[in-house]
Design an enzyme around this catalytic site. Sequence first.
Site, PDB file in Angstrom:
ATOM      1  N   GLU A  85      -7.023  14.338   3.481  1.00  0.00           N
ATOM      2  CA  GLU A  85      -5.836  14.569   2.645  1.00  0.00           C
ATOM      3  C   GLU A  85      -6.231  14.776   1.187  1.00  0.00           C
ATOM      4  O   GLU A  85      -5.770  15.715   0.522  1.00  0.00           O
ATOM      5  CB  GLU A  85      -4.875  13.371   2.767  1.00  0.00           C
ATOM      6  CG  GLU A  85      -4.207  13.282   4.128  1.00  0.00           C
ATOM      7  CD  GLU A  85      -3.229  12.109   4.279  1.00  0.00           C
ATOM      8  OE1 GLU A  85      -2.410  12.146   5.211  1.00  0.00           O
ATOM      9  OE2 GLU A  85      -3.283  11.162   3.471  1.00  0.00           O
TER      10      GLU A  85
ATOM     11  N   THR B 298       0.832  -1.216   0.000  1.00  0.00           N
ATOM     12  CA  THR B 298       0.000   0.000   0.000  1.00  0.00           C
ATOM     13  C   THR B 298       0.861   1.257   0.000  1.00  0.00           C
ATOM     14  O   THR B 298       0.631   2.173  -0.781  1.00  0.00           O
ATOM     15  CB  THR B 298      -0.923   0.005   1.239  1.00  0.00           C
ATOM     16  OG1 THR B 298      -1.750  -1.149   1.180  1.00  0.00           O
ATOM     17  CG2 THR B 298      -1.790   1.247   1.279  1.00  0.00           C
ATOM     18  N   CYS B 299       1.851   1.313   0.871  1.00  0.00           N
ATOM     19  CA  CYS B 299       2.622   2.542   1.037  1.00  0.00           C
ATOM     20  C   CYS B 299       3.242   2.995  -0.281  1.00  0.00           C
ATOM     21  O   CYS B 299       3.077   4.136  -0.697  1.00  0.00           O
ATOM     22  CB  CYS B 299       3.710   2.334   2.089  1.00  0.00           C
ATOM     23  SG  CYS B 299       4.829   3.734   2.219  1.00  0.00           S
TER      24      CYS B 299
ATOM     25  N   ASP C  37      -0.939  -3.611   8.928  1.00  0.00           N
ATOM     26  CA  ASP C  37      -2.362  -3.227   8.926  1.00  0.00           C
ATOM     27  C   ASP C  37      -3.319  -4.398   9.103  1.00  0.00           C
ATOM     28  O   ASP C  37      -4.492  -4.199   9.414  1.00  0.00           O
ATOM     29  CB  ASP C  37      -2.721  -2.518   7.612  1.00  0.00           C
ATOM     30  CG  ASP C  37      -2.064  -1.158   7.475  1.00  0.00           C
ATOM     31  OD1 ASP C  37      -1.279  -0.793   8.369  1.00  0.00           O
ATOM     32  OD2 ASP C  37      -2.326  -0.478   6.476  1.00  0.00           O
TER      33      ASP C  37
ATOM     34  N   GLU D 140       9.687  27.508  16.380  1.00  0.00           N
ATOM     35  CA  GLU D 140      10.216  28.093  17.622  1.00  0.00           C
ATOM     36  C   GLU D 140       9.112  28.321  18.658  1.00  0.00           C
ATOM     37  O   GLU D 140       9.372  28.355  19.855  1.00  0.00           O
ATOM     38  CB  GLU D 140      10.959  29.411  17.344  1.00  0.00           C
ATOM     39  CG  GLU D 140      10.083  30.556  16.895  1.00  0.00           C
ATOM     40  CD  GLU D 140      10.889  31.845  16.660  1.00  0.00           C
ATOM     41  OE1 GLU D 140      11.592  32.274  17.585  1.00  0.00           O
ATOM     42  OE2 GLU D 140      10.803  32.402  15.554  1.00  0.00           O
TER      43      GLU D 140
ATOM     44  N   ARG E  62     -20.111  12.002   8.128  1.00  0.00           N
ATOM     45  CA  ARG E  62     -21.269  11.646   8.959  1.00  0.00           C
ATOM     46  C   ARG E  62     -21.255  12.322  10.329  1.00  0.00           C
ATOM     47  O   ARG E  62     -22.279  12.412  10.988  1.00  0.00           O
ATOM     48  CB  ARG E  62     -21.354  10.126   9.121  1.00  0.00           C
ATOM     49  CG  ARG E  62     -20.240   9.507   9.932  1.00  0.00           C
ATOM     50  CD  ARG E  62     -20.425   8.004  10.037  1.00  0.00           C
ATOM     51  NE  ARG E  62     -19.329   7.374  10.766  1.00  0.00           N
ATOM     52  CZ  ARG E  62     -19.224   6.072  10.976  1.00  0.00           C
ATOM     53  NH1 ARG E  62     -20.134   5.259  10.485  1.00  0.00           N
ATOM     54  NH2 ARG E  62     -18.209   5.572  11.643  1.00  0.00           N
TER      55      ARG E  62
ATOM     56  N   ILE F  92      -7.644   9.831   5.039  1.00  0.00           N
ATOM     57  CA  ILE F  92      -7.624   9.773   3.573  1.00  0.00           C
ATOM     58  C   ILE F  92      -8.570  10.811   2.977  1.00  0.00           C
ATOM     59  O   ILE F  92      -8.209  11.533   2.040  1.00  0.00           O
ATOM     60  CB  ILE F  92      -7.957   8.338   3.094  1.00  0.00           C
ATOM     61  CG1 ILE F  92      -6.839   7.392   3.559  1.00  0.00           C
ATOM     62  CG2 ILE F  92      -8.126   8.281   1.583  1.00  0.00           C
ATOM     63  CD1 ILE F  92      -7.043   5.931   3.204  1.00  0.00           C
TER      64      ILE F  92
ATOM     65  N   LYS G 129       0.474   9.312  -2.841  1.00  0.00           N
ATOM     66  CA  LYS G 129      -0.356  10.360  -2.205  1.00  0.00           C
ATOM     67  C   LYS G 129       0.469  11.600  -1.907  1.00  0.00           C
ATOM     68  O   LYS G 129       0.066  12.714  -2.192  1.00  0.00           O
ATOM     69  CB  LYS G 129      -0.985   9.786  -0.926  1.00  0.00           C
ATOM     70  CG  LYS G 129      -1.900  10.677  -0.124  1.00  0.00           C
ATOM     71  CD  LYS G 129      -1.244  11.613   0.866  1.00  0.00           C
ATOM     72  CE  LYS G 129      -0.250  11.022   1.809  1.00  0.00           C
ATOM     73  NZ  LYS G 129      -0.801  10.207   2.889  1.00  0.00           N
TER      74      LYS G 129
HETATM   75  P1  NDP Z   1     -10.233   6.405   8.983  1.00  0.00           P
HETATM   76  O1  NDP Z   1     -10.619   5.303   9.856  1.00  0.00           O
HETATM   77  O2  NDP Z   1      -9.155   7.343   9.378  1.00  0.00           O
HETATM   78  O3  NDP Z   1     -11.512   7.283   8.623  1.00  0.00           O
HETATM   79  C1  NDP Z   1     -12.694   6.697   8.143  1.00  0.00           C
HETATM   80  C2  NDP Z   1     -13.736   7.790   8.010  1.00  0.00           C
HETATM   81  O4  NDP Z   1     -14.892   7.260   7.396  1.00  0.00           O
HETATM   82  C3  NDP Z   1     -14.149   8.361   9.347  1.00  0.00           C
HETATM   83  O5  NDP Z   1     -14.342   9.744   9.203  1.00  0.00           O
HETATM   84  C4  NDP Z   1     -15.460   7.638   9.637  1.00  0.00           C
HETATM   85  O6  NDP Z   1     -16.369   8.401  10.394  1.00  0.00           O
HETATM   86  C5  NDP Z   1     -16.015   7.474   8.233  1.00  0.00           C
HETATM   87  N1  NDP Z   1     -16.900   6.320   8.112  1.00  0.00           N
HETATM   88  C6  NDP Z   1     -16.663   5.057   8.538  1.00  0.00           C
HETATM   89  N2  NDP Z   1     -17.690   4.243   8.205  1.00  0.00           N
HETATM   90  C7  NDP Z   1     -18.585   5.005   7.565  1.00  0.00           C
HETATM   91  C8  NDP Z   1     -19.844   4.750   6.981  1.00  0.00           C
HETATM   92  N3  NDP Z   1     -20.392   3.542   7.002  1.00  0.00           N
HETATM   93  N4  NDP Z   1     -20.496   5.787   6.389  1.00  0.00           N
HETATM   94  C9  NDP Z   1     -19.954   7.019   6.364  1.00  0.00           C
HETATM   95  N5  NDP Z   1     -18.759   7.316   6.893  1.00  0.00           N
HETATM   96  C10 NDP Z   1     -18.078   6.330   7.490  1.00  0.00           C
HETATM   97  O7  NDP Z   1      -9.923   5.702   7.598  1.00  0.00           O
HETATM   98  P2  NDP Z   1      -9.108   6.147   6.342  1.00  0.00           P
HETATM   99  O8  NDP Z   1      -9.632   5.264   5.277  1.00  0.00           O
HETATM  100  O9  NDP Z   1      -9.120   7.613   6.134  1.00  0.00           O
HETATM  101  O10 NDP Z   1      -7.633   5.721   6.721  1.00  0.00           O
HETATM  102  C11 NDP Z   1      -7.352   4.416   7.220  1.00  0.00           C
HETATM  103  C12 NDP Z   1      -6.116   4.428   8.046  1.00  0.00           C
HETATM  104  O11 NDP Z   1      -4.971   4.498   7.213  1.00  0.00           O
HETATM  105  C13 NDP Z   1      -5.978   5.618   8.991  1.00  0.00           C
HETATM  106  O12 NDP Z   1      -6.670   5.417  10.185  1.00  0.00           O
HETATM  107  C14 NDP Z   1      -4.503   5.710   9.176  1.00  0.00           C
HETATM  108  O13 NDP Z   1      -4.117   4.877  10.226  1.00  0.00           O
HETATM  109  C15 NDP Z   1      -3.948   5.204   7.854  1.00  0.00           C
HETATM  110  N6  NDP Z   1      -3.511   6.335   7.025  1.00  0.00           N
HETATM  111  C16 NDP Z   1      -2.462   7.082   7.444  1.00  0.00           C
HETATM  112  C17 NDP Z   1      -2.039   8.167   6.720  1.00  0.00           C
HETATM  113  C18 NDP Z   1      -0.916   8.986   7.230  1.00  0.00           C
HETATM  114  O14 NDP Z   1      -0.142   8.499   8.051  1.00  0.00           O
HETATM  115  N7  NDP Z   1      -0.797  10.236   6.818  1.00  0.00           N
HETATM  116  C19 NDP Z   1      -2.676   8.541   5.459  1.00  0.00           C
HETATM  117  C20 NDP Z   1      -3.783   7.691   5.117  1.00  0.00           C
HETATM  118  C21 NDP Z   1      -4.171   6.632   5.878  1.00  0.00           C
HETATM  119  P3  NDP Z   1     -16.233   8.496  12.004  1.00  0.00           P
HETATM  120  O15 NDP Z   1     -15.201   9.534  12.262  1.00  0.00           O
HETATM  121  O16 NDP Z   1     -17.585   8.919  12.430  1.00  0.00           O
HETATM  122  O17 NDP Z   1     -15.865   7.143  12.481  1.00  0.00           O
END
Ligand code: NDP
Length: 466
Positions: free
Chosen positions: A188, A44-45, A312, A451, A205, A185, A53
């Site tokens: 970003e 993935t990375c 993961d 700083e 949501r 994601i 990304k």
């Molecule tokens: P996240 O778990 O961070 O976010 C998922 C989002 O989707 C949340 O806002 C969640 O809402 C929402 N969601 C979940 N289920 C539903 C649903 N059924 N309907 C509508 N909305 C929903 O997942 P990502 O996919 O963004 O990223 C996955 C992981 O990958 C991250 O947690 C991180 O660990 C890693 N990652 C790291 C990065 C970095 O280091 N810069 C960059 C990208 C990914 P709610 O908040 O209400 O739960």
Amino acid sequence: MAEHSYDYDLFVIGGGSGGVRAARIAAGHGAKVALAEEYRMGGTCVIRGCVPKKFMVYASDYGRKLSEAQKYGWDVKVGGFDFAGFMANMHAEVDRLSGLYMSGQVNAGVTVFEERAEFVDAHTLKLVKSGKTITADKILIAVGGTPWRPDEDELPGVEHTITSDGVFHLTELPKHIVIAGGGYIACEFAHVFAGLGVETCLVYRGETVLRGFDMDVRTQVHEGLKEAGVRVITQTVFEKIEKTDNAEQPLHLTLTNGMELDASVIMMAVGRRPHTKGLGLEKAGIDFAENGRISVDDYSRTNVENVFAVGDVTQRAELTPVAIREGHAFADTEFGGQDRKFNHDLIATAVFTQPEVGTVGLTEAEARQEYGNAIDVYKTRFRPMKNMLNGKSEKVFMKVIVRQSDDVVIGAHIVSPDAGEMIQMLGIAVKMGATKAQFDETCAVHPTIAEEIVTLRTKWVPQVKG
Ligand code: NDP
């Protein structure tokens, strides 16, 4: 090493960050190692995550910087963005890195199978393409995760959407994009697309994006999305998606709050799931954690004695550097005669929004839950020097949380350009248990944004209403 009743001492399933590190280190310790990757080396990375990304983040940031440069005297005009040209350059770099991942394995003496491996039993794997059966003393599951989408019953028309995987295969820049989610994601990519001039809408949501982060950070990022031109719609989710004849915006989206939107592309960024489907884990008797991930202990051991898992696919943090450290510790312990486990405390992390988020340690809410009012909070919000000339109103935010009993900094949170770079350095101090007094003793580097982290003097006092 194992008596050679098995084909290999170690078989790694998955050529991503955790898997390749474990394979290379184990081979370096003298183990006979094989690795199977069904898609492309790098996982993935490298292939469809952090690396491409970040190139997209850079691309969108260049656009912003070009328009700001005029106030700094540069006679620049922001012309069009050559999406196809950029994507070709980006993919060439991804290809180069993937090649390096492959040669790194081969040079370390790892046998690489470019095909899918599935469990037959706890010591036996089947290679799906070639049909070969292979046995190994120890097996490491490092298959990572994959973007999740609701199924068609839950969200009619979901097949018309893309996920983060699909972003890297877009052939043209969409005119309009709607992104579902409010996590790493979604935030970003909302900034990436808005920065590239795409009309961008984020549908979340909840009330404020980035759940799990410090509330001040969340508010800052939420408002920052809007300042960057992203339309943010909250407290609703997608209800259905229909295809239309509109050439420019062929997708018609209905939200559960009754709103309707048209888009050229719809992206689901609603979380990721372990990539375990069809892997045959049940044949090896492997237990899952509640969230469907593989349950492991501090040494990445599953419930089955000779089977391990990192990255993961496990119930721990979904971050590349974490997978790498877990893979390395596993290999050192199992093949290097060392007792090593990765300590998951105080992992610094960044969200590559624009500006970025950098965070380490406890949020204020977590700190209050643990220590009540026996914490001190220092925070500042200011317009950085660079923005004084370029006309941007964007502010920087910094927060430091200190445990009163021993003056130790237990949390640091930054929203700023280069916050990812800052938090890497700050992470060392916090991991070492630095005190606020030591922060204060550190001389500032002037003039920098960073700083401010050593010049925070005023304790923040929560406002009491009434
Ligand atoms: P996240 O778990 O961070 O976010 C998922 C989002 O989707 C949340 O806002 C969640 O809402 C929402 N969601 C979940 N289920 C539903 C649903 N059924 N309907 C509508 N909305 C929903 O997942 P990502 O996919 O963004 O990223 C996955 C992981 O990958 C991250 O947690 C991180 O660990 C890693 N990652 C790291 C990065 C970095 O280091 N810069 C960059 C990208 C990914 P709610 O908040 O209400 O739960």
